[in-house]
Design a protein around this motif. Structure first.
Motif, short mmCIF file in Angstrom:
data_model
loop_
_atom_site.label_atom_id
_atom_site.label_comp_id
_atom_site.label_asym_id
_atom_site.label_seq_id
_atom_site.Cartn_x
_atom_site.Cartn_y
_atom_site.Cartn_z
N PHE A 126 0.97 19.57 -39.77
CA PHE A 126 1.00 18.50 -40.76
C PHE A 126 2.17 17.56 -40.50
O PHE A 126 2.02 16.34 -40.53
N ILE A 127 3.33 18.12 -40.24
CA ILE A 127 4.53 17.30 -40.00
C ILE A 127 4.38 16.48 -38.73
O ILE A 127 4.71 15.28 -38.72
N LEU A 128 3.87 17.07 -37.66
CA LEU A 128 3.70 16.33 -36.41
C LEU A 128 2.70 15.18 -36.56
O LEU A 128 2.92 14.09 -36.02
N LEU A 129 1.62 15.42 -37.29
CA LEU A 129 0.65 14.33 -37.52
C LEU A 129 1.29 13.22 -38.36
O LEU A 129 1.06 12.03 -38.10
N ASN A 130 2.09 13.59 -39.35
CA ASN A 130 2.78 12.58 -40.16
C ASN A 130 3.78 11.81 -39.31
O ASN A 130 3.87 10.58 -39.43
N LEU A 131 4.53 12.50 -38.47
CA LEU A 131 5.49 11.82 -37.60
C LEU A 131 4.78 10.88 -36.62
O LEU A 131 5.24 9.75 -36.39
N ALA A 132 3.68 11.35 -36.06
CA ALA A 132 2.91 10.49 -35.14
C ALA A 132 2.42 9.24 -35.86
O ALA A 132 2.50 8.13 -35.31
N SER A 133 1.94 9.39 -37.09
CA SER A 133 1.48 8.24 -37.85
C SER A 133 2.62 7.27 -38.13
O SER A 133 2.46 6.05 -37.99
N CYS A 134 3.77 7.79 -38.49
CA CYS A 134 4.93 6.92 -38.78
C CYS A 134 5.41 6.21 -37.53
O CYS A 134 5.71 5.00 -37.57
N VAL A 135 5.50 6.92 -36.42
CA VAL A 135 5.94 6.31 -35.16
C VAL A 135 4.97 5.21 -34.74
O VAL A 135 5.38 4.12 -34.33
N LEU A 136 3.67 5.48 -34.83
CA LEU A 136 2.68 4.47 -34.47
C LEU A 136 2.76 3.26 -35.39
O LEU A 136 2.62 2.12 -34.95
#
Length: 148
Positions: A126-136
């Motif tokens: 969940f955290i990695l998907l959220n981080l990926a979304s924020c970075v993108l």
């Protein structure tokens, strides 16, 4: 006058109801995780295709809400299991040992990961998907509007 149920019958019915609730919690949680990850990937894919930075915030909001829901499902399951162990195995109906027997069987078969490891691995995803979304989102925002 109707016959009173035996004490054992009442306990077996209560146990069955609690086990059914654990099974329902597990099913709902696993389906929610599947939907959450699929939706997050769909939003990220759509965001990459459209190039819009705002679309990447949808997975963050979605995953955060669903992570809280899944956590509550697992918390409920752990509480029910603890109640079963206390009520049935340490209480007046101690001869059954259902939860203890299930735990021993799972550990012998090595098919049951501890709940904390399972929940922790879900949290990491969940955290990695959220981080990926924020970075993108930041990347596409900078691409469209310059530096922050």
């Amino acid at each position: 006058m109707p016959e009173q149920p035996k004490s054992d019958d009442v306990l077996v019915a209560e146990y069955s109801t609690l086990r059914d609730e654990i099974n329902a919690n597990s099913m709902v949680a696993s389906q929610t995780v599947t939907v959450a990850f699929t939706a997050a990937i769909a939003f990220i894919t759509f965001g990459l295709q459209s190039g819009s930075w705002a679309i990447f915030f949808a997975p963050v909001i979605l995953l955060t809400i669903l992570a809280i829901f899944v956590t509550s499902q697992y918390d409920s399951t752990v509480r029910i299991g603890a109640y079963i162990r206390h009520r049935f195995e340490e209480g007046a109906f101690s001869q059954l040992k259902w939860e203890r027997g299930l735990n021993m069987m799972r550990s012998r078969l090595k098919r049951d990961r501890p709940t904390t490891n399972y929940v922790a691995s879900l949290a990491v995803v969940f955290i990695l998907l959220n981080l990926a979304s924020c970075v993108l989102s930041i990347y596409f925002f900078q691409r469209d509007y310059g530096s922050l």
